[in-house]
Every structure is written in structure tokens, then in C-alpha cells.
Design a protein around this motif. Sequence first.
Motif, PDB file in Angstrom:
ATOM      1  N   UNK A 162      61.223   3.356  49.193  1.00  0.00           N
ATOM      2  CA  UNK A 162      60.531   2.231  49.815  1.00  0.00           C
ATOM      3  C   UNK A 162      61.071   0.953  49.203  1.00  0.00           C
ATOM      4  N   UNK A 163      61.379  -0.024  50.030  1.00  0.00           N
ATOM      5  CA  UNK A 163      61.827  -1.308  49.509  1.00  0.00           C
ATOM      6  C   UNK A 163      60.967  -2.461  50.018  1.00  0.00           C
ATOM      7  N   UNK A 164      59.925  -2.139  50.738  1.00  0.00           N
ATOM      8  CA  UNK A 164      58.969  -3.153  51.215  1.00  0.00           C
ATOM      9  C   UNK A 164      57.559  -2.608  51.078  1.00  0.00           C
ATOM     10  N   UNK A 165      56.652  -3.506  50.693  1.00  0.00           N
ATOM     11  CA  UNK A 165      55.242  -3.154  50.619  1.00  0.00           C
ATOM     12  C   UNK A 165      54.449  -4.334  51.175  1.00  0.00           C
ATOM     13  N   UNK A 166      53.522  -4.038  52.035  1.00  0.00           N
ATOM     14  CA  UNK A 166      52.712  -5.064  52.663  1.00  0.00           C
ATOM     15  C   UNK A 166      51.242  -4.662  52.572  1.00  0.00           C
ATOM     16  N   UNK A 167      50.335  -5.625  52.802  1.00  0.00           N
ATOM     17  CA  UNK A 167      48.903  -5.354  52.786  1.00  0.00           C
ATOM     18  C   UNK A 167      48.303  -5.611  54.164  1.00  0.00           C
ATOM     19  N   UNK A 168      47.405  -4.724  54.572  1.00  0.00           N
ATOM     20  CA  UNK A 168      46.713  -4.846  55.854  1.00  0.00           C
ATOM     21  C   UNK A 168      45.566  -5.843  55.715  1.00  0.00           C
ATOM     22  N   UNK A 169      45.436  -6.719  56.703  1.00  0.00           N
ATOM     23  CA  UNK A 169      44.331  -7.675  56.780  1.00  0.00           C
ATOM     24  C   UNK A 169      43.762  -7.586  58.183  1.00  0.00           C
ATOM     25  N   UNK A 170      42.458  -7.336  58.280  1.00  0.00           N
ATOM     26  CA  UNK A 170      41.811  -7.287  59.586  1.00  0.00           C
ATOM     27  C   UNK A 170      40.907  -8.499  59.704  1.00  0.00           C
ATOM     28  N   UNK A 171      41.161  -9.312  60.741  1.00  0.00           N
ATOM     29  CA  UNK A 171      40.380 -10.523  61.006  1.00  0.00           C
ATOM     30  C   UNK A 171      39.984 -10.537  62.475  1.00  0.00           C
ATOM     31  N   UNK A 172      38.694 -10.699  62.739  1.00  0.00           N
ATOM     32  CA  UNK A 172      38.199 -10.762  64.119  1.00  0.00           C
ATOM     33  C   UNK A 172      38.699  -9.592  64.960  1.00  0.00           C
ATOM     34  N   UNK A 173      38.627  -8.393  64.409  1.00  0.00           N
ATOM     35  CA  UNK A 173      39.046  -7.158  65.083  1.00  0.00           C
ATOM     36  C   UNK A 173      40.536  -7.106  65.412  1.00  0.00           C
ATOM     37  N   UNK A 174      41.329  -7.972  64.831  1.00  0.00           N
ATOM     38  CA  UNK A 174      42.788  -7.937  65.003  1.00  0.00           C
ATOM     39  C   UNK A 174      43.419  -7.500  63.686  1.00  0.00           C
ATOM     40  N   UNK A 175      44.450  -6.668  63.788  1.00  0.00           N
ATOM     41  CA  UNK A 175      45.108  -6.129  62.597  1.00  0.00           C
ATOM     42  C   UNK A 175      46.380  -6.931  62.325  1.00  0.00           C
ATOM     43  N   UNK A 176      46.487  -7.417  61.092  1.00  0.00           N
ATOM     44  CA  UNK A 176      47.652  -8.171  60.639  1.00  0.00           C
ATOM     45  C   UNK A 176      48.215  -7.502  59.392  1.00  0.00           C
ATOM     46  N   UNK A 177      49.426  -7.881  59.054  1.00  0.00           N
ATOM     47  CA  UNK A 177      50.066  -7.418  57.833  1.00  0.00           C
ATOM     48  C   UNK A 177      50.458  -8.653  57.037  1.00  0.00           C
ATOM     49  N   UNK A 178      50.014  -8.716  55.792  1.00  0.00           N
ATOM     50  CA  UNK A 178      50.397  -9.794  54.887  1.00  0.00           C
ATOM     51  C   UNK A 178      51.701  -9.376  54.244  1.00  0.00           C
ATOM     52  N   UNK A 179      52.749 -10.144  54.509  1.00  0.00           N
ATOM     53  CA  UNK A 179      54.079  -9.756  54.038  1.00  0.00           C
ATOM     54  C   UNK A 179      54.837 -10.945  53.472  1.00  0.00           C
TER      55      UNK A 179
END
Length: 106
Positions: free
Chosen positions: A53-70
Motif C-alpha cells: 500500500x502506498x496511499x492511505x485515506x480516511x472516510x468522512x460521511x457528511x449529510x449522507x454523502x461519502x467522501x475520502x480525506x486524502x
Amino acid sequence: MKKSIILLLLCATFSFSQNIKLKTGDLIFQSMNCGELCDAINQVTEGYKGIDFNHMEMVVIENNSVFVLEASENSVKLTPYQTFISYTDLPMYVGRVKKRFKKLRH
């Protein structure tokens, strides 16, 4: 850095991202082809069951929408999950901190 990855691997439960419901705080591990930088990361970090693995991101859910903090290029940004998963065809894994270790996140 290598010790941090190993600790994280010990504290996380891995699953294919398409088999679980994502939650805020989940970590997504993936391998991308980004040239020399990704090659260097792969050489100095431990993988998981033979997968680098060379990338790691965090999941963020806002207003029922899924985002990735990268971290991307020179910034940190929220990317819509559907956009994020289009970056690579390689499998992605989700790590979730086990309940007994959640107190360590704060």
C-alpha cells in the motif's frame, strides 16, 4: 514510519471495501502507480498479506454523502467517494480501529 504502519495493521480489521458499510474514520489502504514516490513508499513500508500500500485515506460521511480525506499533490482535500474509487483498478482495503483501541484515537 514502518512501526506506525505495523501498529496500524495490528489495530485494524481489514475487509474489501465493497463488502462493508463505510463509516466515518475508516481508513482506506490502496496501491496506486504514482511513479518513483510510490515505489519508494513500497520499499520502506510493510504491506498486508503480500499486498503493498502506498496511499492511505480516511472516510468522512457528511449529510449522507461519502467522501475520502486524502493528501493529493500539495493539498489535503475531501474527494467524493465515487471519484476516489475511479483512481485505480487495484483492490482497496478498509481498516477500522477495533473497539478496544478507539480510546487511543483522541
